[in-house]
Motif scaffolding. Structure first.
Motif, short mmCIF file in Angstrom:
data_model
loop_
_atom_site.label_atom_id
_atom_site.label_comp_id
_atom_site.label_asym_id
_atom_site.label_seq_id
_atom_site.Cartn_x
_atom_site.Cartn_y
_atom_site.Cartn_z
N GLY A 54 0.80 -1.22 0.00
CA GLY A 54 0.00 0.00 0.00
C GLY A 54 0.83 1.26 0.00
O GLY A 54 0.30 2.36 -0.23
N GLY A 55 2.11 1.14 0.27
CA GLY A 55 2.99 2.29 0.32
C GLY A 55 3.41 2.77 -1.06
O GLY A 55 2.97 2.24 -2.09
N SER A 56 4.28 3.77 -1.06
CA SER A 56 4.74 4.38 -2.31
C SER A 56 6.26 4.52 -2.31
O SER A 56 6.88 4.60 -1.26
N LEU A 57 6.80 4.53 -3.49
CA LEU A 57 8.22 4.82 -3.71
C LEU A 57 8.36 5.65 -4.97
O LEU A 57 7.53 5.56 -5.88
N SER B 182 -0.09 -4.70 -15.88
CA SER B 182 -0.02 -5.04 -14.46
C SER B 182 0.24 -3.83 -13.56
O SER B 182 0.06 -3.91 -12.35
N VAL B 183 0.66 -2.72 -14.16
CA VAL B 183 1.00 -1.55 -13.33
C VAL B 183 0.20 -0.31 -13.68
O VAL B 183 0.35 0.73 -13.02
N LYS B 184 -0.63 -0.39 -14.69
CA LYS B 184 -1.42 0.78 -15.08
C LYS B 184 -2.25 1.29 -13.91
O LYS B 184 -2.89 0.52 -13.21
N GLY B 185 -2.24 2.59 -13.76
CA GLY B 185 -3.00 3.21 -12.67
C GLY B 185 -2.22 3.32 -11.38
O GLY B 185 -2.64 4.05 -10.47
N ARG B 186 -1.10 2.61 -11.26
CA ARG B 186 -0.29 2.67 -10.04
C ARG B 186 1.10 3.25 -10.28
O ARG B 186 1.68 3.84 -9.39
N PHE B 187 1.64 3.05 -11.48
CA PHE B 187 2.98 3.53 -11.83
C PHE B 187 2.86 4.74 -12.74
O PHE B 187 2.01 4.76 -13.64
N LEU C 152 10.18 7.08 -11.71
CA LEU C 152 9.07 6.13 -11.71
C LEU C 152 8.38 6.22 -10.35
O LEU C 152 8.96 5.79 -9.34
N GLN C 153 7.22 6.82 -10.36
CA GLN C 153 6.43 6.93 -9.13
C GLN C 153 5.59 5.66 -9.01
O GLN C 153 4.84 5.32 -9.94
N ILE C 154 5.71 4.99 -7.88
CA ILE C 154 4.99 3.75 -7.67
C ILE C 154 4.08 3.92 -6.45
O ILE C 154 4.56 4.16 -5.34
N ASN C 155 2.80 3.80 -6.67
CA ASN C 155 1.82 3.90 -5.59
C ASN C 155 1.12 2.57 -5.42
O ASN C 155 1.12 1.72 -6.30
N GLY C 156 0.49 2.40 -4.27
CA GLY C 156 -0.26 1.17 -4.04
C GLY C 156 0.59 -0.07 -4.20
O GLY C 156 0.17 -1.04 -4.83
N LEU C 157 1.79 -0.06 -3.61
CA LEU C 157 2.70 -1.18 -3.79
C LEU C 157 2.09 -2.49 -3.29
O LEU C 157 1.39 -2.51 -2.27
N LYS C 158 2.38 -3.55 -4.03
CA LYS C 158 1.90 -4.89 -3.70
C LYS C 158 3.11 -5.81 -3.52
O LYS C 158 4.17 -5.57 -4.10
N PRO C 159 2.96 -6.88 -2.76
CA PRO C 159 4.08 -7.81 -2.60
C PRO C 159 4.61 -8.31 -3.94
O PRO C 159 5.82 -8.54 -4.08
N GLU C 160 3.76 -8.47 -4.91
CA GLU C 160 4.21 -8.95 -6.23
C GLU C 160 5.01 -7.91 -7.00
O GLU C 160 5.55 -8.21 -8.07
N ASP C 161 5.11 -6.69 -6.49
CA ASP C 161 5.98 -5.69 -7.10
C ASP C 161 7.44 -5.85 -6.64
O ASP C 161 8.33 -5.16 -7.14
N THR C 162 7.66 -6.74 -5.71
CA THR C 162 9.01 -6.99 -5.22
C THR C 162 9.90 -7.46 -6.35
O THR C 162 9.60 -8.46 -7.03
#
Length: 132
Positions: A15-18, A66-71, A84-94
Protein backbone atom coordinates in the motif's frame (compact mmCIF):
# COMPACT_ATOMS: atom_id res chain seq x y z
CA UNK A 1 30.35 7.04 -21.89
CA UNK A 2 26.66 6.64 -21.24
CA UNK A 3 25.83 5.60 -17.71
CA UNK A 4 22.54 5.07 -15.91
CA UNK A 5 22.14 4.93 -12.15
CA UNK A 6 18.96 3.92 -10.35
CA UNK A 7 18.07 4.97 -6.84
CA UNK A 8 15.09 5.17 -4.54
CA UNK A 9 14.39 1.53 -3.85
CA UNK A 10 13.78 0.17 -0.39
CA UNK A 11 11.60 -1.89 1.89
CA UNK A 12 8.02 -0.71 2.17
CA UNK A 13 4.74 -2.10 3.39
CA UNK A 14 2.00 -3.04 0.99
CA UNK A 15 0.00 0.00 0.00
CA UNK A 16 2.99 2.29 0.32
CA UNK A 17 4.74 4.38 -2.31
CA UNK A 18 8.22 4.82 -3.71
CA UNK A 19 9.77 7.15 -6.22
CA UNK A 20 12.56 5.59 -8.22
CA UNK A 21 15.04 7.73 -10.11
CA UNK A 22 17.18 6.93 -13.13
CA UNK A 23 19.99 9.46 -13.49
CA UNK A 24 21.59 9.48 -16.93
CA UNK A 25 25.08 10.78 -17.66
CA UNK A 26 26.94 10.94 -20.95
CA UNK A 27 23.70 11.45 -22.87
CA UNK A 28 22.03 14.85 -22.56
CA UNK A 29 18.27 14.74 -22.99
CA UNK A 30 18.16 18.25 -24.42
CA UNK A 31 20.80 17.44 -27.04
CA UNK A 32 19.00 14.40 -28.42
CA UNK A 33 15.69 14.17 -30.21
CA UNK A 34 14.89 10.48 -30.57
CA UNK A 35 15.33 8.26 -27.57
CA UNK A 36 13.38 6.22 -25.09
CA UNK A 37 13.96 5.25 -21.50
CA UNK A 38 12.34 2.20 -20.04
CA UNK A 39 11.88 0.84 -16.56
CA UNK A 40 12.10 -2.90 -16.10
CA UNK A 41 11.93 -5.24 -13.15
CA UNK A 42 13.12 -8.73 -12.43
CA UNK A 43 11.91 -10.84 -9.56
CA UNK A 44 13.81 -13.94 -8.41
CA UNK A 45 13.23 -16.82 -10.78
CA UNK A 46 11.32 -14.66 -13.26
CA UNK A 47 12.18 -13.03 -16.57
CA UNK A 48 12.84 -9.34 -16.82
CA UNK A 49 9.59 -7.45 -17.38
CA UNK A 50 9.11 -4.02 -18.87
CA UNK A 51 6.82 -1.91 -16.71
CA UNK A 52 6.98 1.60 -18.17
CA UNK A 53 8.73 3.65 -20.82
CA UNK A 54 8.88 7.21 -21.98
CA UNK A 55 9.92 8.70 -25.30
CA UNK A 56 11.07 12.23 -25.87
CA UNK A 57 8.70 12.39 -28.84
CA UNK A 58 5.60 14.06 -27.42
CA UNK A 59 6.53 12.54 -24.05
CA UNK A 60 4.89 9.32 -25.17
CA UNK A 61 4.49 6.88 -22.29
CA UNK A 62 3.52 3.23 -22.13
CA UNK A 63 2.75 0.94 -19.20
CA UNK A 64 2.44 -2.76 -18.65
CA UNK A 65 -1.12 -3.79 -17.87
CA UNK A 66 -0.02 -5.04 -14.46
CA UNK A 67 1.00 -1.55 -13.33
CA UNK A 68 -1.42 0.78 -15.08
CA UNK A 69 -3.00 3.21 -12.67
CA UNK A 70 -0.29 2.67 -10.04
CA UNK A 71 2.98 3.53 -11.83
CA UNK A 72 3.76 6.88 -13.40
CA UNK A 73 6.87 7.57 -15.45
CA UNK A 74 8.14 11.11 -15.96
CA UNK A 75 11.23 12.90 -17.16
CA UNK A 76 13.06 15.96 -15.84
CA UNK A 77 15.35 17.25 -18.55
CA UNK A 78 16.95 19.78 -16.20
CA UNK A 79 18.21 16.88 -14.10
CA UNK A 80 18.69 14.42 -16.96
CA UNK A 81 16.69 12.02 -14.86
CA UNK A 82 13.65 9.81 -15.39
CA UNK A 83 11.42 8.99 -12.44
CA UNK A 84 9.07 6.13 -11.71
CA UNK A 85 6.43 6.93 -9.13
CA UNK A 86 4.99 3.75 -7.67
CA UNK A 87 1.82 3.90 -5.59
CA UNK A 88 -0.26 1.17 -4.04
CA UNK A 89 2.70 -1.18 -3.79
CA UNK A 90 1.90 -4.89 -3.70
CA UNK A 91 4.08 -7.81 -2.60
CA UNK A 92 4.21 -8.95 -6.23
CA UNK A 93 5.98 -5.69 -7.10
CA UNK A 94 9.01 -6.99 -5.22
CA UNK A 95 11.91 -7.06 -7.69
CA UNK A 96 15.08 -5.37 -8.77
CA UNK A 97 14.13 -2.38 -10.88
CA UNK A 98 16.34 -1.34 -13.79
CA UNK A 99 16.27 1.50 -16.26
CA UNK A 100 17.59 1.40 -19.80
CA UNK A 101 18.09 3.90 -22.59
CA UNK A 102 17.75 3.38 -26.32
CA UNK A 103 18.87 5.93 -28.86
CA UNK A 104 16.62 5.96 -31.94
CA UNK A 105 14.26 3.23 -30.77
CA UNK A 106 11.50 1.78 -32.92
CA UNK A 107 8.11 3.38 -32.56
CA UNK A 108 6.38 5.38 -31.19
CA UNK A 109 5.08 4.00 -28.96
CA UNK A 110 8.20 3.59 -26.86
CA UNK A 111 9.17 -0.07 -26.45
CA UNK A 112 8.41 -2.03 -23.29
CA UNK A 113 10.41 -5.04 -24.38
CA UNK A 114 14.06 -5.23 -23.42
CA UNK A 115 14.64 -6.72 -26.88
CA UNK A 116 14.58 -3.22 -28.33
CA UNK A 117 17.15 -1.78 -25.92
CA UNK A 118 20.10 -2.86 -27.99
CA UNK A 119 22.88 -0.50 -27.02
CA UNK A 120 23.48 -2.02 -23.61
CA UNK A 121 22.75 1.21 -21.73
CA UNK A 122 21.45 -0.23 -18.47
CA UNK A 123 21.75 0.71 -14.86
CA UNK A 124 22.75 -1.64 -12.06
CA UNK A 125 19.30 -1.78 -10.54
CA UNK A 126 17.63 -0.83 -7.29
CA UNK A 127 15.88 -3.32 -5.03
CA UNK A 128 12.23 -2.84 -4.16
CA UNK A 129 10.83 -5.10 -1.47
CA UNK A 130 7.19 -4.95 -0.46
CA UNK A 131 6.08 -6.62 2.75
CA UNK A 132 2.54 -7.84 3.23
Amino acid sequence: EVQLAESGGGLVQAGGSLRLACAVSGFAFDDNDDYAIGWFRQAPGKEREGVACISDIDDNTEYADSVKGRFTISSDNTKNTVFLQINGLKPEDTAVYYCALEDRPPGPPCPLSSYYYTKNYWGQGTQVTVSS
